[in-house]
Design a protein around this motif. Structure first.
Motif, short mmCIF file in Angstrom:
data_model
loop_
_atom_site.label_atom_id
_atom_site.label_comp_id
_atom_site.label_asym_id
_atom_site.label_seq_id
_atom_site.Cartn_x
_atom_site.Cartn_y
_atom_site.Cartn_z
N ILE A 526 0.84 -1.21 0.00
CA ILE A 526 0.00 0.00 0.00
C ILE A 526 0.87 1.26 0.00
O ILE A 526 0.64 2.19 -0.77
CB ILE A 526 -0.93 0.00 1.23
CG1 ILE A 526 -1.89 -1.20 1.16
CG2 ILE A 526 -1.70 1.31 1.33
CD1 ILE A 526 -2.66 -1.46 2.43
N GLY A 527 1.90 1.27 0.84
CA GLY A 527 2.77 2.44 0.95
C GLY A 527 2.17 3.51 1.85
O GLY A 527 0.98 3.47 2.19
N LYS A 528 2.98 4.46 2.24
CA LYS A 528 2.54 5.52 3.15
C LYS A 528 1.47 6.36 2.48
O LYS A 528 1.68 6.93 1.40
CB LYS A 528 3.74 6.39 3.53
CG LYS A 528 3.44 7.33 4.69
CD LYS A 528 4.71 8.03 5.15
CE LYS A 528 4.41 8.94 6.35
NZ LYS A 528 5.63 9.63 6.82
N GLY A 529 0.29 6.38 3.11
CA GLY A 529 -0.81 7.16 2.54
C GLY A 529 -1.30 6.62 1.21
O GLY A 529 -1.90 7.35 0.41
N GLU A 578 8.14 -8.17 -6.62
CA GLU A 578 9.43 -7.49 -6.38
C GLU A 578 9.43 -6.84 -4.98
O GLU A 578 10.43 -6.92 -4.26
CB GLU A 578 9.65 -6.43 -7.45
CG GLU A 578 11.00 -5.73 -7.33
CD GLU A 578 11.18 -4.62 -8.35
OE1 GLU A 578 12.32 -4.35 -8.72
OE2 GLU A 578 10.15 -4.03 -8.76
N ILE A 579 8.30 -6.22 -4.61
CA ILE A 579 8.20 -5.63 -3.26
C ILE A 579 8.36 -6.72 -2.20
O ILE A 579 9.09 -6.55 -1.21
CB ILE A 579 6.84 -4.91 -3.10
CG1 ILE A 579 6.79 -3.67 -4.01
CG2 ILE A 579 6.60 -4.52 -1.64
CD1 ILE A 579 5.41 -3.03 -4.11
N LEU A 580 7.69 -7.87 -2.41
CA LEU A 580 7.79 -8.97 -1.44
C LEU A 580 9.21 -9.50 -1.34
O LEU A 580 9.68 -9.85 -0.26
CB LEU A 580 6.83 -10.10 -1.83
CG LEU A 580 5.34 -9.75 -1.83
CD1 LEU A 580 4.50 -10.95 -2.25
CD2 LEU A 580 4.89 -9.26 -0.46
N ALA A 581 9.89 -9.57 -2.49
CA ALA A 581 11.29 -10.05 -2.48
C ALA A 581 12.17 -9.10 -1.68
O ALA A 581 13.06 -9.53 -0.94
CB ALA A 581 11.80 -10.17 -3.92
N GLN A 582 11.92 -7.79 -1.80
CA GLN A 582 12.69 -6.81 -1.02
C GLN A 582 12.44 -7.00 0.47
O GLN A 582 13.37 -6.94 1.28
CB GLN A 582 12.29 -5.39 -1.44
CG GLN A 582 12.81 -4.98 -2.81
CD GLN A 582 12.23 -3.65 -3.26
OE1 GLN A 582 11.33 -3.10 -2.63
NE2 GLN A 582 12.75 -3.13 -4.37
#
Length: 608
Positions: A526-529, A578-582
């Motif tokens: 989701i990210g900030k905001g 990619e986000i999950l891998a990070q």
């Protein structure tokens, strides 16, 4: 590479026994046998002698009741990226071999080794150590057209002590020197064009083109400096057979002209009175630009060459065969000129698309283009040749076309994939794809044949979940496999729905996909905001939703919903992965950091 390892040696075996076997099979060796418990080593005077020992003895000769295993002796530090693959079927096409090797990672070089055996031998270098190891595990002992492949490491003198070597970009590496059309044949000429010329000829003329004992086709190959594949076994009983010509543009045109001359002469000799047009096969992705706006390009070629040109309708395309037939009628001279102009346009389109792909090659991370095989023949490192397109229902071809029937440069405009390899073997992913309930029968096929072929083709597990209630309008397809398998399976499903008219002629196929992510990582998606998810939607054109107030399942995972057309869905899936891998990498790094023992304080610096 002249030192040999001899395995599966009986405890009773002596140096004299091994020497006797080498003498019996007339294999020279340049030093004594070093016999250990269960194995031995010996040096050969040259690589040819070492290869002969491997071919003649390994798996074939018994000593005191045990079948010897012979291979190159490779120190552990040099078991890195280089493999030798033996017992390759002699008639196997290079395109098929390249496609097979590329399933496991980026191949930097693949060179044929000269041996006295009927089967072929190649030395392969992968860009990454883990990919070489995976290829070794998967290919060694696997059957290829009734031949059991034998794979072993060969010394990699450039092997680094640790970590993979830094390679070039995946999928666009140099492929080594030009090779034969199949691993059993002589060297093929340097090919300047990446697109071969594909033509259809009436089946009754195939014998004349081949000639007695292949003499005619050999002459054509020699005179035009080309490699010609006649696909006689494809589409048994069909009235026409495809021929693929690999050469420079001039070489392709000269070979085509010679084939037309042979067919004309055979027609006269056999009193065949029907007109014999030139039929060229071209991937649908190039046909729109060949036709041009309002048909201008095609009309100009017709006017300049004095020919009549027609193109098979879009309705004839299938996911198994994305080629259109370009029929050219006129004199042999006129048809030959038209072929040059048609192929010039097709090659320009191909080069334009490849340039666009190079420029846009960083959007979808983690996809191995080599393994996808969704591109027309000849694309460097991009799957098997279009020459091997199977008939509908056959396994083998990985020949996807745009699920929308679009005539633009489909990978340049919609698919921009990374050529960066994943580290090691790609992890398996699970995606839940929702399709119209009425489409379930089309996806499963008669007696489950279509879903079996789809699963085999994609290398994924594909299952359809039971309906949730009698009136359910959607059914969930559960796809399990690595990124390439997901891409191929989902592409075929989107395409099948379009092909079977579950969406209108001008309607884009849009589906919803669910992927599960660890609940603690949902915030990162989701990210900030909501910044990350908004950027994700803007980049991919897909709708991405992480429903609020979800209760995590028994594995502490929550659902992310992705809706959109095929490429939008794929792009979003890859970005989320990619986000999950990070997140996983950061977790791993934190776990690796040394922890301060509980109750103790870090040492206080002494005052001076």
């Amino acid at each position: 590479m002249n030192k040999l390892y001899i395995g599966n040696v009986s405890a009773e075996a002596s140096e004299e026994d091994l020497e006797s076997i080498f003498k019996q099979w007339k294999i020279p060796h340049s030093g004594p046998f070093l016999v250990k418990t269960g194995y031995a080593f010996v040096d050969c005077p040259d690589e040819k002698a070492a290869m002969r020992a491997i071919d003649v003895l390994s798996g074939k000769v018994e000593l005191h009741g045990k079948v010897l295993e012979v291979e190159h002796s490779v120190p552990k530090r040099q078991r890195s990226c280089k493999l030798q693959i033996r017992n390759i079927p002699p008639h196997m096409q290079w395109e098929v071999l390249d496609g097979m090797l590329a399933q496991y990672g980026a191949v930097e070089t693949c060179e044929q080794v000269n041996t006295d055996t009927e089967t072929a031998v190649v030395n392969v270098r992968y860009a990454v150590r883990d990919h070489a190891r995976l290829a070794m595990e998967k290919l060694n002992g696997s059957m290829m057209e009734n031949y059991a492949l034998k794979v072993s490491y060969i010394p990699d003198e450039t092997a680094a002590p640790e970590g993979p070597p830094s390679g070039g970009r995946r999928g666009f590496n140099a492929r080594g020197p030009p090779r034969a059309g199949s691993p059993g044949l002589g060297a093929r000429p340097k090919v300047q064009s990446d697109i071969p010329l594909r033509v259809l000829v009436p089946t009754q003329f195939v014998g004349a083109i081949i000639g007695k004992e292949g003499a005619t086709i050999r002459n054509i190959t020699k005179q035009t400096h080309s490699k010609i594949d006649i696909h006689r076994k494809e589409n048994a009983g069909a009235a026409e057979k495809p021929i693929t010509i690999h050469s420079t543009p001039d070489g392709c045109s000269n070979a085509c002209r010679t084939i037309m001359d042979i067919m004309q002469k055979e027609a006269v000799d056999t009193k065949f009175t029907e007109e014999i047009p030139l039929k060229i096969l071209a991937h649908n992705n190039f046909v729109g630009r060949l036709i041009g706006k309002e048909g201008r390009n095609l009309k100009k070629i017709e006017q300049d060459t004095g020919t009549k040109i027609t193109i098979s309708p879009l309705q004839d395309l299938t996911l198994y065969n994305p080629e259109r037939t370009i029929t050219i009628k006129g004199s042999i001279e006129a048809c030959s000129r038209a072929e040059e102009e048609v192929m010039k346009k097709i090659r320009e389109s191909y080069e334009s698309d490849m340039a666009a792909m190079n420029l846009q090659s960083n959007l979808i991370p983690g996809l191995n283009l080599n393994a996808l095989g969704l591109f027309p023949s000849g694309a460097p490192g991009m799957g098997p040749s279009m020459a091997n397109v199977p008939p509908p229902g056959a396994h083998g071809g990985s020949y996807g076309c745009s699920p929308y029937g679009a005539e633009g440069p489909f990978w340049a405009s919609m698919l921009s994939a990374s050529s960066q390899p994943l580290a090691g073997q790609p992890e398996s992913e699970t995606v839940h794809l929702f399709i119209p309930a009425l489409a379930v029968g089309a996806i499963i096929g008669k007696q489950g044949q279509h879903i079996k072929q789809l699963s085999h083709f994609a290398g994924a597990s594909i299952k359809i979940a039971p309906a949730e209630g009698m009136d359910a309008k959607q059914r969930m397809v559960i796809i399990v496999g690595p990124p390439e398998a997901q891409f191929k399976a989902q592409c075929r499903i989107f395409g099948k729905l379009k092909e079977e008219n579950f969406f209108g002629p001008k309607e884009e196929v849009k589906l919803e996909a669910h992927i599960k992510v660890p609940s603690f990582a949902a915030g990162r998606v989701i990210g900030k905001g909501g910044k990350t998810v908004n950027e994700l939607q803007n980049l991919t054109c897909a709708e991405v939703v992480v429903p609020r107030d979800q209760t995590p399942d028994e594995n502490d995972q929550v659902i992310v919903k992705i809706s959109g057309h095929f490429f939008a869905c794929q792009l979003a899936q890859r970005k989320i992965q990619e986000i999950l891998a990070q997140v996983r990498r950061q977790q791993h790094q934190q776990q690796q950091q040394p922890k301060t023992p509980s109750g103790s304080q870090p040492p206080t610096p002494r005052r001076k």
